[in-house]
Scaffold this active site. Structure first.
Site, mmCIF file in Angstrom:
data_model
loop_
_atom_site.group_PDB
_atom_site.id
_atom_site.type_symbol
_atom_site.label_atom_id
_atom_site.label_comp_id
_atom_site.label_asym_id
_atom_site.label_seq_id
_atom_site.Cartn_x
_atom_site.Cartn_y
_atom_site.Cartn_z
ATOM 1 N N HIS A 111 0.847 -1.195 0.000
ATOM 2 C CA HIS A 111 0.000 0.000 0.000
ATOM 3 C C HIS A 111 0.878 1.238 0.000
ATOM 4 C CE1 HIS A 111 0.662 -1.255 4.178
ATOM 5 N NE2 HIS A 111 0.673 0.024 4.497
ATOM 6 N N HIS A 132 0.941 5.209 0.988
ATOM 7 C CA HIS A 132 0.292 6.264 1.773
ATOM 8 C C HIS A 132 0.372 7.576 1.004
ATOM 9 C CE1 HIS A 132 0.251 4.205 5.825
ATOM 10 N NE2 HIS A 132 1.196 3.493 5.242
HETATM 11 P P1 AMP Z 1 1.606 0.417 7.404
HETATM 12 O O1 AMP Z 1 2.213 0.747 8.742
HETATM 13 O O2 AMP Z 1 2.324 1.087 6.270
HETATM 14 O O3 AMP Z 1 1.430 -1.088 7.214
HETATM 15 O O4 AMP Z 1 0.192 1.107 7.421
HETATM 16 C C1 AMP Z 1 -1.002 0.437 7.576
HETATM 17 C C2 AMP Z 1 -2.067 1.495 7.627
HETATM 18 O O5 AMP Z 1 -3.324 0.859 7.503
HETATM 19 C C3 AMP Z 1 -2.103 2.313 8.926
HETATM 20 O O6 AMP Z 1 -1.876 3.686 8.629
HETATM 21 C C4 AMP Z 1 -3.497 2.046 9.478
HETATM 22 O O7 AMP Z 1 -4.073 3.185 10.077
HETATM 23 C C5 AMP Z 1 -4.260 1.615 8.241
HETATM 24 N N1 AMP Z 1 -5.401 0.740 8.480
HETATM 25 C C6 AMP Z 1 -5.434 -0.383 9.227
HETATM 26 N N2 AMP Z 1 -6.655 -0.948 9.182
HETATM 27 C C7 AMP Z 1 -7.411 -0.153 8.373
HETATM 28 C C8 AMP Z 1 -8.772 -0.191 7.931
HETATM 29 N N3 AMP Z 1 -9.611 -1.166 8.306
HETATM 30 N N4 AMP Z 1 -9.205 0.794 7.112
HETATM 31 C C9 AMP Z 1 -8.374 1.792 6.730
HETATM 32 N N5 AMP Z 1 -7.084 1.870 7.108
HETATM 33 C C10 AMP Z 1 -6.610 0.919 7.921
#
Ligand code: AMP
Ligand code: ZN
Length: 137
Positions: free
Chosen positions: A99, A101
């Protein structure tokens, strides 16, 4: 279905604040945003990390990031944005589905950039030479 949170979000099995979708990419608001409009752009196909993602899927994600960013700036009044990928657990990746950001930025929003550290000239030279060698075809 693959037991992956973001696969389930892309398929609609788990609800999200969807902002964009095409045949290769799905984009939705981060549930814990750093600023309003913080969006996650994901390939619909599952890859564990950006390092394992195909060039084609990554190119589609990055093209969508810029579209989504323009919409976020128009919708929120943000004046710029940061793009970040946490690639691997050591880099802070928590959800193991690639993903990107897209984080809108506002004047004086207080977000900090990552820190810097000193690296010696000799280590810089060796690292550049080692990397360049590995990158030769
Ligand atoms: P990372 O640390 O790059 O793996 O980021 C994962 C991101 O996913 C974090 O910023 C979380 O806030 C976001 N996240 C986790 N669960 C959900 C969800 N159900 N819907 C939207 N964002 C999410
Ligand atoms: Zn997945």
């Amino acid at each position: 279905m693959h037991d992956c949170l973001f696969c389930k979000i892309a398929s609609g099995a788990i609800p999200s604040h969807k902002v964009y979708e095409d045949d290769k990419v799905f984009a939705f608001l981060d549930i814990a945003p750093v600023n309003v409009g913080h969006t996650l752009v994901i390939p619909k196909q599952h890859f564990d990390s950006c390092d394992e993602t195909t060039d084609e899927a990554m190119a589609a994600a990055m093209a969508a990031v810029r579209k989504v960013a323009r919409a976020a700036m128009a919708a929120t009044g943000a004046e710029g944005y940061n793009v970040g990928i946490n690639c691997g657990a050591v880099a802070g990746q928590v959800v193991m589905h690639t993903h990107v950001h897209m984080m809108p930025r506002f004047p004086d929003d207080g977000l900090l950039h990552w820190g810097k550290r000193a690296v010696s000239e000799s280590e810089m030279q060796k690292t550049a030479a080692d990397m360049a060698e590995l990158l030769k075809n």
